[in-house]
Scaffold this active site. Structure first.
Site, PDB file in Angstrom:
ATOM      1  N   PRO A 234       0.815  -1.222   0.000  1.00  0.00           N
ATOM      2  CA  PRO A 234       0.000   0.000   0.000  1.00  0.00           C
ATOM      3  C   PRO A 234       0.849   1.272   0.000  1.00  0.00           C
ATOM      4  CG  PRO A 234      -0.837  -1.576   1.608  1.00  0.00           C
ATOM      5  CD  PRO A 234       0.500  -2.081   1.169  1.00  0.00           C
ATOM      6  N   TYR A 235       1.939   1.259   0.760  1.00  0.00           N
ATOM      7  CA  TYR A 235       2.804   2.436   0.833  1.00  0.00           C
ATOM      8  C   TYR A 235       3.450   2.709  -0.517  1.00  0.00           C
ATOM      9  CZ  TYR A 235       6.587   5.501   2.408  1.00  0.00           C
ATOM     10  OH  TYR A 235       7.453   6.566   2.565  1.00  0.00           O
ATOM     11  N   ALA A 236       4.038   1.683  -1.124  1.00  0.00           N
ATOM     12  CA  ALA A 236       4.708   1.869  -2.409  1.00  0.00           C
ATOM     13  C   ALA A 236       3.718   2.267  -3.499  1.00  0.00           C
ATOM     14  CB  ALA A 236       5.454   0.590  -2.793  1.00  0.00           C
TER      15      ALA A 236
ATOM     16  N   SER B  75       0.867   3.899  -3.132  1.00  0.00           N
ATOM     17  CA  SER B  75       0.418   5.281  -2.932  1.00  0.00           C
ATOM     18  C   SER B  75       1.489   6.272  -3.357  1.00  0.00           C
ATOM     19  CB  SER B  75       0.017   5.501  -1.471  1.00  0.00           C
ATOM     20  OG  SER B  75       1.127   5.367  -0.597  1.00  0.00           O
ATOM     21  N   LYS B  76       2.740   5.955  -3.076  1.00  0.00           N
ATOM     22  CA  LYS B  76       3.821   6.863  -3.459  1.00  0.00           C
ATOM     23  C   LYS B  76       4.052   6.841  -4.974  1.00  0.00           C
ATOM     24  CE  LYS B  76       5.073   8.715   0.462  1.00  0.00           C
ATOM     25  NZ  LYS B  76       4.934  10.176   0.673  1.00  0.00           N
TER      26      LYS B  76
END
Length: 247
Positions: free
Chosen positions: A154-156, A158-159
């Protein structure tokens, strides 16, 4: 005269770590800064105090970017306090414990996209409507979009969305002299990094970095300050890897 004298800046997530270093550096360069924090009022007040003691101006605004309308309210409050915003730095991001895709639920994914990507879209959209010509937009991403690791989907993701939004905004706003860039830090020595990684992992990260150490928040803030200043007028639609050589 300081490079940013008379400029007005917004920094999201400015009470700790990289965000705090950005607030302090922009203020030191002469900008008046409004910065957001999600919940730690004490940390935000400390940033205000440090900046004021150094002769700068910084105003904290509580804005949990996971809440509907928070991003727009932040920009409106900044304009009420400072006037039209010349510099926007999107630094706030949701952190979470890494987990395999098979164990992730939709709620966590939605939270990551809301804070890390949707809030950036909303602040950049506001800037596209109201920022004066010649402004600066800097979005903070991560080396993990090009150096993926297990457990951070999710972090990657979104970025990655932030990086594409940056590229499109740069093309749309370039005719007005507004530059839009991404800064992607590597392993940076913050409470967040130390709270989610073992001592062994941190040592390894330092060893595989060309400069042989972890980054410091000020290392990233200095890159942001350059992009926010007049000497970066010919740089836009770029993703600057502030990693110390961690490829």
């Amino acid at each position: 005269m300081a490079a940013l004298q008379g400029k007005r800046a917004v920094v999201t997530g400015g009470s700790r770590g990289i965000g705090r270093a950005i607030v302090e550096r922009l203020a030191r360069d002469g900008a008046a800064v409004v910065f957001s924090y999600a919940s730690n009022a004490e940390a935000a007040a400390q940033v205000e105090k440090v900046v004021a003691e150094a002769g700068g101006r910084a105003h904290a605004v509580r804005a949990d970017l996971a809440e509907a309308g928070a991003a727009e309210r932040l920009m409106e409050i900044a304009e009420e306090r400072l006037g039209a915003v010349d510099i926007l730095v999107n630094n706030a991001a949701l952190s979470f414990t890494p987990a395999p895709l098979a164990e992730l639920d939709e709620e966590l994914y939605d939270q990551a996209m809301t804070v890390n990507a949707r809030a950036v879209f909303l602040t950049v959209r506001h800037a596209a409507r109201h920022m004066p010509d010649g402004g600066r937009i800097i979005n903070i991403s991560t080396l993990n979009t090009t150096r993926p690791a297990p457990g951070i989907a999710p972090y990657a993701a979104s970025k990655g969305a932030v990086e594409q939004l940056t590229a499109v905004a740069a093309m749309e706003l370039g005719a007005r002299g507004i530059t839009v860039n991404t800064v992607s830090p590597g392993a940076t020595d913050t409470d967040l990094l130390r709270g989610t990684n073992s001592a062994e992992a941190l040592e390894t990260a330092a060893q595989v970095t060309a400069l042989g150490r972890l980054g410091q928040p000020a290392d990233v803030a200095d890159v942001v300050a350059f992009l926010a200043g007049p000497d970066a007028r010919w740089i836009t639609s770029q993703n600057i890897h502030a990693t110390g050589g961690l490829a």
